[in-house]
Scaffold this motif. Structure first.
Motif, PDB file in Angstrom:
ATOM      1  N   ASN A  60       1.941   9.839  -3.859  1.00 52.48           N
ATOM      2  CA  ASN A  60       3.207  10.177  -3.205  1.00 52.48           C
ATOM      3  C   ASN A  60       3.140  11.521  -2.475  1.00 52.48           C
ATOM      4  O   ASN A  60       4.164  12.110  -2.155  1.00 52.48           O
ATOM      5  CB  ASN A  60       4.360  10.192  -4.208  1.00 52.48           C
ATOM      6  N   HIS A  66      13.319  11.811   0.064  1.00 45.59           N
ATOM      7  CA  HIS A  66      13.717  11.369  -1.271  1.00 45.59           C
ATOM      8  C   HIS A  66      15.008  10.572  -1.171  1.00 45.59           C
ATOM      9  O   HIS A  66      15.705  10.574  -0.151  1.00 45.59           O
ATOM     10  CB  HIS A  66      13.909  12.575  -2.207  1.00 45.59           C
ATOM     11  N   ARG A 120       2.593   5.652  -1.874  1.00 45.93           N
ATOM     12  CA  ARG A 120       3.466   4.792  -2.679  1.00 45.93           C
ATOM     13  C   ARG A 120       3.964   5.559  -3.890  1.00 45.93           C
ATOM     14  O   ARG A 120       3.379   6.583  -4.303  1.00 45.93           O
ATOM     15  CB  ARG A 120       2.729   3.531  -3.119  1.00 45.93           C
ATOM     16  N   CYS A 121       5.044   5.057  -4.475  1.00 48.42           N
ATOM     17  CA  CYS A 121       5.575   5.633  -5.706  1.00 48.42           C
ATOM     18  C   CYS A 121       6.448   4.596  -6.391  1.00 48.42           C
ATOM     19  O   CYS A 121       6.784   3.564  -5.808  1.00 48.42           O
ATOM     20  CB  CYS A 121       6.365   6.911  -5.432  1.00 48.42           C
ATOM     21  N   THR A 142      10.148   3.990  -8.528  1.00 46.28           N
ATOM     22  CA  THR A 142      11.438   4.609  -8.830  1.00 46.28           C
ATOM     23  C   THR A 142      11.542   4.887 -10.325  1.00 46.28           C
ATOM     24  O   THR A 142      11.007   4.145 -11.153  1.00 46.28           O
ATOM     25  CB  THR A 142      12.602   3.707  -8.391  1.00 46.28           C
ATOM     26  N   ASP A 143      12.237   5.981 -10.655  1.00 46.28           N
ATOM     27  CA  ASP A 143      12.390   6.335 -12.065  1.00 46.28           C
ATOM     28  C   ASP A 143      13.593   5.611 -12.671  1.00 46.28           C
ATOM     29  O   ASP A 143      14.157   4.690 -12.052  1.00 46.28           O
ATOM     30  CB  ASP A 143      12.499   7.853 -12.221  1.00 46.28           C
ATOM     31  N   TYR A 169      13.270   8.023  -5.950  1.00 41.64           N
ATOM     32  CA  TYR A 169      11.911   8.084  -5.428  1.00 41.64           C
ATOM     33  C   TYR A 169      11.790   9.372  -4.610  1.00 41.64           C
ATOM     34  O   TYR A 169      12.790   9.937  -4.152  1.00 41.64           O
ATOM     35  CB  TYR A 169      11.583   6.874  -4.540  1.00 41.64           C
TER      36      TYR A 169
END
Length: 242
Positions: A60, A81, A128-129, A131-132, A137
């Motif tokens: 990321n 974000h 890429r990442c 989501t929490d 993100y």
């Protein structure tokens, strides 16, 4: 974004028609026959399941993930974000968000990009990442540059970042583009102008967020991705509905 979710009918007042001559590529891509609904296989609607262990530590961080030793990409460093939300503004956790873009000069690292802006040896242009738990993100990159494209005589794409959002299966991949607040090329972009609803166009524009910036170092932009409902983000490949 679940396998048993129902589709809501596409709103023709907000979504662009498949055939939009102002964007000449649509003339060749628009379907000439009614669309067919294909039955998804079990593997398409139940997998894959993405985990944090599958991501690299720099996935990321586009400023660092392709940079050579001692090098850094050219351009304005930014943070992008936001949150991935459902139609009821509830967070969607564990979503794989992928992103790719041109470099600060408007050039993609792709063999088919023949724009005469230089390739940046320290910038790969993709990441890429996940989501929490709150659907958040974030990634760091450089602001992409505009570039000309062969649509009309002097058409230019505004600065933009491409996004891919995965659901609970391969059949639930959604693709869209994000633009930047204040870009004067937005109102001239033939692709974005295919969206008839000005409010829907604005939902594709990230807003400057000084509260998330790093003082004296990095500006930030916020862009929430809404998957369903009246204020959903427009996706390029969601032809069957919203």
């Amino acid at each position: 974004m679940h396998a048993d979710s129902e589709f809501v009918a596409r709103d023709p007042a907000a979504h662009p028609p498949a055939l939009t001559p102002i964007y000449k590529t649509s003339v060749f891509r628009a379907p000439h026959r009614p669309l067919l609904s294909l039955q998804n296989s079990l593997s398409e609607v139940t997998g894959p399941a993405f985990g944090q262990h599958e991501l690299g530590p720099l996935d990321n961080d586009l400023v660092r993930n392709y940079a050579q030793a001692g090098g850094a990409p050219v351009g304005e460093r930014i943070i992008v974000h936001g949150r991935v939300l459902d139609g009821s503004a509830r967070p969607v956790p564990g979503v794989l968000v992928e992103f790719w873009q041109a470099n600060a000069g408007g050039r993609y690292r792709h063999r088919n990009d023949n724009y005469d802006a230089p390739i940046d040896p320290n910038f790969g242009g993709c990441g890429r990442c996940l989501t929490d738990a709150e659907g958040r993100y974030a990634f760091r990159t450089v602001k992409p540059g505009p570039y000309p494209y062969r649509n009309r005589v002097n058409d230019w794409r505004p600065a933009h970042i491409h996004f891919s959002v995965f659901g609970s299966g391969f059949a639930q991949r959604l693709i869209t583009q994000m633009y930047f607040e204040g870009d004067p090329l937005i109102r001239h972009d033939s692709i974005l102008q295919t969206v008839p609803d000005p409010a829907a166009q604005q939902r594709l524009v990230a807003l400057l967020d000084l509260n998330a910036s790093v003082p004296l170092h990095t500006l930030a932009y916020r862009w929430d991705i809404v998957l369903r409902g009246g204020r959903s983000t427009l996706f390029e490949n969601r032809l069957q509905g919203n």
